[in-house]
Motif scaffolding. Structure first.
Motif, PDB file in Angstrom:
ATOM      1  N   TYR A  93      41.795  97.368  64.968  1.00 34.00           N
ATOM      2  CA  TYR A  93      41.148  96.700  63.835  1.00 34.00           C
ATOM      3  C   TYR A  93      41.547  97.398  62.544  1.00 34.00           C
ATOM      4  O   TYR A  93      41.681  98.633  62.509  1.00 34.00           O
ATOM      5  CB  TYR A  93      39.624  96.743  63.978  1.00 34.00           C
ATOM      6  N   GLY A  94      41.736  96.630  61.491  1.00 31.94           N
ATOM      7  CA  GLY A  94      41.999  97.183  60.173  1.00 31.94           C
ATOM      8  C   GLY A  94      40.783  96.991  59.299  1.00 31.94           C
ATOM      9  O   GLY A  94      40.378  95.858  59.042  1.00 31.94           O
ATOM     10  N   VAL A  95      40.175  98.089  58.873  1.00 30.91           N
ATOM     11  CA  VAL A  95      38.956  98.034  58.064  1.00 30.91           C
ATOM     12  C   VAL A  95      39.224  98.714  56.731  1.00 30.91           C
ATOM     13  O   VAL A  95      39.652  99.881  56.696  1.00 30.91           O
ATOM     14  CB  VAL A  95      37.767  98.708  58.779  1.00 30.91           C
ATOM     15  N   SER A  96      38.976  98.000  55.653  1.00 29.99           N
ATOM     16  CA  SER A  96      39.247  98.515  54.312  1.00 29.99           C
ATOM     17  C   SER A  96      37.957  98.659  53.526  1.00 29.99           C
ATOM     18  O   SER A  96      37.045  97.834  53.654  1.00 29.99           O
ATOM     19  CB  SER A  96      40.206  97.576  53.569  1.00 29.99           C
ATOM     20  N   ILE A  97      37.879  99.698  52.722  1.00 27.72           N
ATOM     21  CA  ILE A  97      36.751  99.877  51.794  1.00 27.72           C
ATOM     22  C   ILE A  97      37.238  99.477  50.411  1.00 27.72           C
ATOM     23  O   ILE A  97      38.288  99.943  49.947  1.00 27.72           O
ATOM     24  CB  ILE A  97      36.255 101.336  51.789  1.00 27.72           C
ATOM     25  N   ILE A  98      36.502  98.602  49.758  1.00 23.12           N
ATOM     26  CA  ILE A  98      36.913  98.110  48.447  1.00 23.12           C
ATOM     27  C   ILE A  98      36.900  99.239  47.424  1.00 23.12           C
ATOM     28  O   ILE A  98      35.888  99.918  47.245  1.00 23.12           O
ATOM     29  CB  ILE A  98      36.020  96.951  47.988  1.00 23.12           C
TER      30      ILE A  98
ATOM     31  N   GLY B 102      31.906  96.799  51.509  1.00 27.59           N
ATOM     32  CA  GLY B 102      31.522  96.837  50.106  1.00 27.59           C
ATOM     33  C   GLY B 102      30.633  98.037  49.823  1.00 27.59           C
ATOM     34  O   GLY B 102      30.167  98.719  50.745  1.00 27.59           O
ATOM     35  N   SER B 103      30.401  98.306  48.557  1.00 26.82           N
ATOM     36  CA  SER B 103      29.453  99.360  48.173  1.00 26.82           C
ATOM     37  C   SER B 103      28.092  98.771  47.820  1.00 26.82           C
ATOM     38  O   SER B 103      27.279  99.423  47.175  1.00 26.82           O
ATOM     39  CB  SER B 103      30.015 100.165  46.992  1.00 26.82           C
ATOM     40  N   ASP B 104      27.867  97.531  48.246  1.00 31.33           N
ATOM     41  CA  ASP B 104      26.585  96.862  48.053  1.00 31.33           C
ATOM     42  C   ASP B 104      25.689  97.009  49.270  1.00 31.33           C
ATOM     43  O   ASP B 104      24.584  96.473  49.300  1.00 31.33           O
ATOM     44  CB  ASP B 104      26.802  95.376  47.758  1.00 31.33           C
ATOM     45  N   GLY B 105      26.155  97.718  50.299  1.00 29.64           N
ATOM     46  CA  GLY B 105      25.363  97.901  51.505  1.00 29.64           C
ATOM     47  C   GLY B 105      25.757  96.989  52.647  1.00 29.64           C
ATOM     48  O   GLY B 105      25.100  97.003  53.690  1.00 29.64           O
ATOM     49  N   TYR B 106      26.845  96.210  52.484  1.00 28.47           N
ATOM     50  CA  TYR B 106      27.215  95.246  53.513  1.00 28.47           C
ATOM     51  C   TYR B 106      28.691  95.321  53.859  1.00 28.47           C
ATOM     52  O   TYR B 106      29.518  95.821  53.089  1.00 28.47           O
ATOM     53  CB  TYR B 106      26.871  93.828  53.051  1.00 28.47           C
ATOM     54  N   ILE B 107      29.004  94.782  55.043  1.00 33.55           N
ATOM     55  CA  ILE B 107      30.380  94.622  55.493  1.00 33.55           C
ATOM     56  C   ILE B 107      30.709  93.136  55.448  1.00 33.55           C
ATOM     57  O   ILE B 107      29.858  92.291  55.744  1.00 33.55           O
ATOM     58  CB  ILE B 107      30.555  95.188  56.916  1.00 33.55           C
ATOM     59  N   TYR B 108      31.930  92.823  55.075  1.00 35.67           N
ATOM     60  CA  TYR B 108      32.365  91.435  54.913  1.00 35.67           C
ATOM     61  C   TYR B 108      33.382  91.090  55.997  1.00 35.67           C
ATOM     62  O   TYR B 108      34.306  91.854  56.262  1.00 35.67           O
ATOM     63  CB  TYR B 108      32.949  91.229  53.506  1.00 35.67           C
TER      64      TYR B 108
ATOM     65  N   CYS C 234      24.284  97.297  65.049  1.00 34.72           N
ATOM     66  CA  CYS C 234      25.320  96.658  64.232  1.00 34.72           C
ATOM     67  C   CYS C 234      24.876  96.526  62.779  1.00 34.72           C
ATOM     68  O   CYS C 234      23.705  96.253  62.500  1.00 34.72           O
ATOM     69  CB  CYS C 234      25.645  95.265  64.773  1.00 34.72           C
ATOM     70  N   PRO C 235      25.801  96.698  61.847  1.00 35.48           N
ATOM     71  CA  PRO C 235      25.478  96.441  60.443  1.00 35.48           C
ATOM     72  C   PRO C 235      25.446  94.940  60.180  1.00 35.48           C
ATOM     73  O   PRO C 235      25.982  94.142  60.946  1.00 35.48           O
ATOM     74  CB  PRO C 235      26.644  97.094  59.695  1.00 35.48           C
ATOM     75  N   GLN C 236      24.790  94.562  59.102  1.00 35.63           N
ATOM     76  CA  GLN C 236      24.815  93.159  58.678  1.00 35.63           C
ATOM     77  C   GLN C 236      26.225  92.844  58.174  1.00 35.63           C
ATOM     78  O   GLN C 236      26.771  93.549  57.323  1.00 35.63           O
ATOM     79  CB  GLN C 236      23.817  92.922  57.548  1.00 35.63           C
ATOM     80  N   ILE C 237      26.825  91.795  58.723  1.00 35.90           N
ATOM     81  CA  ILE C 237      28.162  91.384  58.317  1.00 35.90           C
ATOM     82  C   ILE C 237      28.070  90.032  57.618  1.00 35.90           C
ATOM     83  O   ILE C 237      27.555  89.066  58.183  1.00 35.90           O
ATOM     84  CB  ILE C 237      29.114  91.308  59.528  1.00 35.90           C
ATOM     85  N   ILE C 238      28.532  89.973  56.382  1.00 33.75           N
ATOM     86  CA  ILE C 238      28.512  88.732  55.619  1.00 33.75           C
ATOM     87  C   ILE C 238      29.621  87.827  56.149  1.00 33.75           C
ATOM     88  O   ILE C 238      30.797  88.204  56.116  1.00 33.75           O
ATOM     89  CB  ILE C 238      28.727  89.008  54.115  1.00 33.75           C
TER      90      ILE C 238
ATOM     91  N   SER D 197      29.972  90.242  43.261  1.00 34.10           N
ATOM     92  CA  SER D 197      31.239  90.919  42.947  1.00 34.10           C
ATOM     93  C   SER D 197      32.056  91.178  44.210  1.00 34.10           C
ATOM     94  O   SER D 197      33.289  91.050  44.205  1.00 34.10           O
ATOM     95  CB  SER D 197      30.984  92.225  42.195  1.00 34.10           C
ATOM     96  N   CYS D 198      31.407  91.528  45.311  1.00 34.09           N
ATOM     97  CA  CYS D 198      32.138  91.745  46.561  1.00 34.09           C
ATOM     98  C   CYS D 198      32.747  90.436  47.053  1.00 34.09           C
ATOM     99  O   CYS D 198      33.892  90.416  47.534  1.00 34.09           O
ATOM    100  CB  CYS D 198      31.216  92.331  47.620  1.00 34.09           C
ATOM    101  N   SER D 199      32.008  89.344  46.936  1.00 35.69           N
ATOM    102  CA  SER D 199      32.542  88.042  47.346  1.00 35.69           C
ATOM    103  C   SER D 199      33.735  87.653  46.489  1.00 35.69           C
ATOM    104  O   SER D 199      34.732  87.123  46.993  1.00 35.69           O
ATOM    105  CB  SER D 199      31.443  86.972  47.234  1.00 35.69           C
TER     106      SER D 199
END
Length: 490
Positions: free
Chosen positions: A420-425, A394-400, A321-325, A366-368
């Protein structure tokens, strides 16, 4: 005569150290933000020690920090030696820190979870993740010791992760394996962090301890593998390079070759996967019991299975799993109504781009900010109960985290309850997101979802435009890209 001379030299050296104590204590009391529990404040305090005592080696400094925090337990001494038993070449360097003069370090490093769920001995990193300093510093010390002695970094896994994981698995045998690790938590303020509260009762391996352990493995192995001719960097320099960096649109995370914190899961996986983790954890536990004269514990024939189950959970949660903020970390407002639960597993994943914000976000701040802006737009302008997306990349290496794994979102009209709906900023009409951001979605998030029972194994990926007529989302460039992905269906 010789003894008198040595005593005189020692007294003069000790006097200089005392003056350094007093000077540093004065400076620390005047430094704005030094009591904040973030990585920048810790690095600043380390930098001040290095500036006031320029002859101090990185190894002597981390040993002194270990002594300050009282971390001379039997297993640490077994691998690293006692922190007060320094070599002759280091002289009095280990005396420069003590609990009286540097209470900041004691509080910053000594790990504990209070009865009220506050986790101490952890700091907020600039990337939005929380890191326990004790396993981080033990890993660094292991690497520095190996570098100095020209040997392998023996004990680095045991000190950073092995002991923590093994004891956590065994301490909670009566609960499901998925609850034997973690949890994460949230800070009272990301701008002025002082209190970190866990989201549920703590295990012996909180997310912060595992983050710190992973970082300790990464940085410790890096140090141990430095060429013999290359001097190790100062501790503050090492930490700054790993935790404090700037990504740009032109040279985003795809172009970064150095070790940086957003890559901790993939980097630690590459270092630890070649090991037999089950054998390594069992060997670590055997050593713990031997040093504590409790070897009788090893006679329990069920321990092997408990560790095996625990490691499966660890691999899924922290490698697959990726790190999710979490929502609380990016400053989400509460749902306006009671969230509607999903019926899992789902069969679809719908890919979006945000369009607005139109630029990729390249940092936690910025992602927050983008997440809060989108939630405000969805709640106030559109009148929805919450941010619509399940997750945002995000393009910071994390998923929110948006609506998350368990609750119905509002992202794909007529299909919110089945996928699920997943969006890339960003706006991906003419350009693609970073490869790293796309891989977080394409590989890491979907593998996490399938293995965790949130998506069916034969799930379908579709672009937003395929099921909703009035939109060009997720943009022409990104839609063309996802058509080549596994699980895509026209």
């Amino acid at each position: 005569m010789l003894i008198t001379r040595i005593y005189d030299m020692t007294f003069r050296a000790f006097s200089l150290v005392v003056l350094a104590f007093l000077s540093f204590s004065t400076v620390c009391s005047r430094t704005a933000g030094v009591h904040l529990r973030n990585m920048e404040s810790f690095i600043q305090a380390v930098q001040q020690v290095e500036d006031f005592y320029p002859g101090l080696s990185p190894l002597a400094l981390v040993r002194a920090l270990r002594r300050t925090a009282g971390h001379d337990d039997p297993m640490t001494i077994h691998f690293l030696g006692a922190s007060y038993n320094l070599s002759e070449t280091e002289g009095l360097e280990g005396c420069i820190l003590n609990t009286t003069s540097f209470s900041f370090f004691d509080k910053a490093i000594h790990h504990i979870v209070t009865d009220h769920g506050e986790e101490r001995g952890v700091v907020l990193a600039p990337d939005g993740t929380t890191v326990a300093l004790a396993p981080l510093l033990l890993g660094i010390e292991s690497g520095l010791k190996a570098k100095m002695e020209g040997t392998e970094a023996l004990g680095i896994f045991a000190l950073t992760l092995g002991r923590t994981l093994g004891l956590s698995f065994l301490s909670l045998q009566d609960i499901p394996p998925s609850l034997r690790l973690g949890p994460n938590g949230c800070w009272d303020s990301v701008e002025q962090p002082k209190v970190f509260k866990l989201s549920r009762p703590a295990t012996l391996a909180t997310d912060a301890l595992i983050n710190g352990g992973m970082d300790g493995v990464i940085l410790g192995m890096h140090l141990s593998n430095l060429p013999a001719s290359e001097e190790p960097p100062a501790l503050s320099e090492l930490l700054t390079g790993y935790y404090i960096f700037t990504l740009t649109e032109k040279q985003g995370i795809d172009a970064v070759t150095a070790h940086i914190s957003p890559r901790r899961r993939e980097l630690s996986r590459s270092l630890l996967e070649p090991l037999d983790l089950h054998t390594s954890v069992m060997t670590t536990l055997a050593l713990v019991w031997k040093l504590e004269n409790t070897e009788w514990i090893a006679q329990d024939t069920g321990l092997e299975k408990v560790v095996q189950d625990g490691l499966q959970t660890f691999t899924h949660k922290y490698f697959d799993c990726p790190q999710i903020i979490p929502r609380c970390q990016w400053g989400a407002k509460a749902h306006k109504n009671i969230p509607i639960p999903l019926s899992l597993p789902l069969g679809f994943l719908y890919v979006h781009h945000t369009y607005q914000p139109s630029s990729p976000c390249l940092s936690f701040s910025s992602c927050s900010r983008n997440m809060r802006s989108m939630q405000r737009f969805h709640q106030e302008d559109r009148g929805w109960n919450d941010i619509g997306y399940s997750f945002v990349v995000g393009s910071d290496g994390y998923i929110y985290e948006g609506k998350g794994w368990s609750h119905v979102g509002r992202h794909t009209r007529g299909h919110n309850a089945v996928g699920y709906g997943v969006s890339i900023i960003g706006n991906y009409t003419a350009a693609l997101p970073s490869r790293y951001a796309m891989d977080l979605l394409r590989h890491r998030l979907v593998r996490c979802a399938v293995n965790g029972g949130a998506l069916t194994a034969n799930f379908t990926i579709q672009g937003h435009r395929q099921v909703v007529n009035y939109t060009s989302c997720p943009g022409d460039a990104l839609f063309s890209e996802i058509r080549s992905w596994e699980h895509f269906r026209e």
